[in-house]
Design an enzyme around this catalytic site. Structure first.
Site, PDB file in Angstrom:
ATOM      1  N   ARG A   1      28.575  26.414  57.244  1.00 33.96           N
ATOM      2  CA  ARG A   1      29.798  26.236  56.436  1.00 33.96           C
ATOM      3  C   ARG A   1      29.435  26.012  54.967  1.00 33.96           C
ATOM      4  O   ARG A   1      30.132  26.450  54.070  1.00 33.96           O
ATOM      5  CB  ARG A   1      30.642  25.067  56.956  1.00 33.96           C
ATOM      6  CG  ARG A   1      31.789  24.746  55.994  1.00 33.96           C
ATOM      7  CD  ARG A   1      32.988  24.017  56.567  1.00 33.96           C
ATOM      8  NE  ARG A   1      32.724  23.076  57.622  1.00 33.96           N
ATOM      9  CZ  ARG A   1      32.235  21.833  57.469  1.00 33.96           C
ATOM     10  NH1 ARG A   1      31.938  21.380  56.256  1.00 33.96           N
ATOM     11  NH2 ARG A   1      32.038  21.054  58.506  1.00 33.96           N
TER      12      ARG A   1
ATOM     13  N   TYR B   1      49.411  40.894  43.014  1.00 34.45           N
ATOM     14  CA  TYR B   1      49.292  41.169  44.440  1.00 34.45           C
ATOM     15  C   TYR B   1      50.334  40.315  45.186  1.00 34.45           C
ATOM     16  O   TYR B   1      50.466  39.114  44.912  1.00 34.45           O
ATOM     17  CB  TYR B   1      47.881  40.802  44.895  1.00 34.45           C
ATOM     18  CG  TYR B   1      47.655  40.953  46.367  1.00 34.45           C
ATOM     19  CD1 TYR B   1      47.658  42.213  46.969  1.00 34.45           C
ATOM     20  CD2 TYR B   1      47.443  39.849  47.177  1.00 34.45           C
ATOM     21  CE1 TYR B   1      47.456  42.346  48.321  1.00 34.45           C
ATOM     22  CE2 TYR B   1      47.237  39.980  48.542  1.00 34.45           C
ATOM     23  CZ  TYR B   1      47.250  41.244  49.104  1.00 34.45           C
ATOM     24  OH  TYR B   1      47.053  41.372  50.455  1.00 34.45           O
TER      25      TYR B   1
ATOM     26  N   ASP C   1      41.969  38.012  38.399  1.00 37.66           N
ATOM     27  CA  ASP C   1      41.710  38.728  39.652  1.00 37.66           C
ATOM     28  C   ASP C   1      41.261  40.140  39.274  1.00 37.66           C
ATOM     29  O   ASP C   1      42.047  40.951  38.794  1.00 37.66           O
ATOM     30  CB  ASP C   1      42.987  38.734  40.499  1.00 37.66           C
ATOM     31  CG  ASP C   1      42.799  39.444  41.845  1.00 37.66           C
ATOM     32  OD1 ASP C   1      41.880  40.273  41.960  1.00 37.66           O
ATOM     33  OD2 ASP C   1      43.594  39.183  42.766  1.00 37.66           O
TER      34      ASP C   1
ATOM     35  N   LYS D   1      38.113  45.049  49.302  1.00 37.76           N
ATOM     36  CA  LYS D   1      38.485  46.283  48.624  1.00 37.76           C
ATOM     37  C   LYS D   1      37.239  47.040  48.144  1.00 37.76           C
ATOM     38  O   LYS D   1      36.446  47.453  48.957  1.00 37.76           O
ATOM     39  CB  LYS D   1      39.469  45.959  47.500  1.00 37.76           C
ATOM     40  CG  LYS D   1      40.599  44.982  47.913  1.00 37.76           C
ATOM     41  CD  LYS D   1      41.530  45.545  48.973  1.00 37.76           C
ATOM     42  CE  LYS D   1      42.459  44.489  49.581  1.00 37.76           C
ATOM     43  NZ  LYS D   1      43.277  43.745  48.632  1.00 37.76           N
TER      44      LYS D   1
END
Ligand SMILES: *Cc1c(COP(=O)(O)O)cnc(C)c1O
Length: 398
Positions: A59, A111, A182, A207
């Protein structure tokens, strides 16, 4: 260029195509595997009491994820990159930097998932925001006493508005606000917001970085050590780290980032020109067209125009017919892979965006978005000729 002694990704003077091939050699295993190993382990043994190999628990840290983070930081000229299980997990983690009563300014065209996060989660947590058109409006007018950050995409999704990052950064620096960009649509191959004054860069690794529509991932990249420490702390505490296998997939995707983007951009420009000449297309939004209002800013702040383009057709029926009849092109959400996808923002990516926001941004039921892939351009144009002919017939029959 003096290349003596260059053996790992710390120098920023390599071309970006070379950077995509440069693994961090300090992380290489003893066997010299060129394809970086997938360290599929939850935990790590300690050499002794009070000692650590640098890896304790996946983690918090994992060598495969670390290798990926190292290359993404390198590509964005950042100090550190953190790899998340999705782009949304990355954005949600950034929101944890703020506390109730904090205000931030967002671009109104974002987005859809980010708008949903700000509306449904951040608001409930006591954050306020103002949505403005950062490509046009003067941001100074919206800065309040409690404003902490400005958040944007450029070019925007799906309207392709372009904001001058450097100009905006001069305001956020003066007012001591975090500038969050972004950068998913252009990827680090075409644009590096940290170099233009941004404080935090976000990517949906799903993406262009992953590039094959086969995994979900996200990144936060920063250059400031303090900010990095705060984000790393939230990251290890809330636990949305990218898995070793998915880290490996995105590592592999990055190897071909340059060739994929060069080629998909070439196809996108040709398609934009083709669509502009169609009598059923009323508008084409592609920042690589010289008459796009953001064209000059793009030339100044980016190395390319990307592979995303949005267009509007002359009727809802025509739009629906296109979506129902594509064959070579897939009717699917997402972007940035090797195959061309067509998306209907109003019912897909932007389905949860309030109606008034959609209308204000020009997201109509006649608007379609393309993520242009690697197919032969002749075949893509053939596909559109075929689909447009069917749509013409279907809409004429009504
Ligand atoms: C897809 C996308 C996101 C969200 O990323 P996921 O990996 O799907 O969570 C955020 N921003 C932009 C611009 C995107 O295209």
């Amino acid at each position: 260029m003096d290349c003596s002694g260059c053996n790992k990704c710390t120098e920023v003077n390599c071309s970006i195509d070379t950077k995509c091939q440069q693994l961090d050699r300090s992380l290489m295993d003893q066997f010299g595997a060129i394809s970086f190993p997938i360290y599929q382990t939850a935990t790590f043994a300690h050499p002794g009491l009070g000692q650590s190999t640098g890896y304790d628990y996946t983690r918090m840290q994992n060598p495969t994820r670390k290798q990926l983070e190292s290359i993404v930081a390198y590509l964005e000229n950042g100090k550190d990159a953190i790899a998340f299980s999705s782009g949304m997990a990355a954005i949600a983690t950034i929101m944890e930097l703020f506390k109730p009563g904090d205000h931030f300014i967002i671009d109104e065209d974002l987005y859809g998932g980010s708008i949903r996060l700000f509306n449904e989660i951040s608001k409930k947590n006591g954050l306020e925001y103002t949505a403005v058109n950062l490509s046009r409006d003067n941001v100074r007018k919206y800065i309040k006493e409690n404003t902490k950050a400005v958040y944007l995409e450029t070019p925007t999704n799906p309207m392709m508005n372009v904001t001058d990052i450097e100009e905006l950064a001069s305001v956020t620096k003066e007012k001591n606000l975090l500038l969050i960009v972004d950068n998913t649509f252009l990827s680090p191959y075409f644009q590096n917001p940290l170099d233009l004054g941004a404080d935090i860069v976000i990517h949906s690794g799903t993406k262009f970085l992953g590039g094959h529509h086969d995994t979900i991932g996200g990144f936060v990249v920063v250059k400031d050590e303090n900010l990095d420490e705060r984000l790393r702390y939230i990251f290890k505490t809330t636990g949305a780290g990218l898995s070793p296998f998915d880290s490996w997939l995105i590592l592999r995707g990055i190897r071909t980032l340059g060739v994929r983007l060069d080629r998909t951009q070439e196809n996108a420009l040709k398609l934009a020109k083709y669509l502009s000449s169609s009598k059923h297309v009323t508008k084409v939004y592609y920042p690589g067209l010289e008459d796009h209002p953001g064209y000059e800013i793009m030339k100044k702040q980016a190395r390319g125009f990307g592979a995303m383009l949005t267009f509007e057709v002359d009727s809802v029926e025509f739009a629906h017919s296109i979506l129902n009849n594509v064959q070579l092109i897939y009717f699917a959400e997402s972007l940035g892979g090797t195959e061309t996808l067509i998306t209907y923002p109003i019912t897909q990516t932007h389905a949860d965006v309030p109606k008034d926001v959609l209308a204000k941004n020009g997201i109509t039921d006649r608007l379609l978005r393309l993520s242009v892939g690697l197919e032969g351009i002749g075949d893509l144009i053939c596909e559109f000729n075929r689909v447009f002919a069917i749509a013409e017939k279907e809409t004429a029959d009504r």
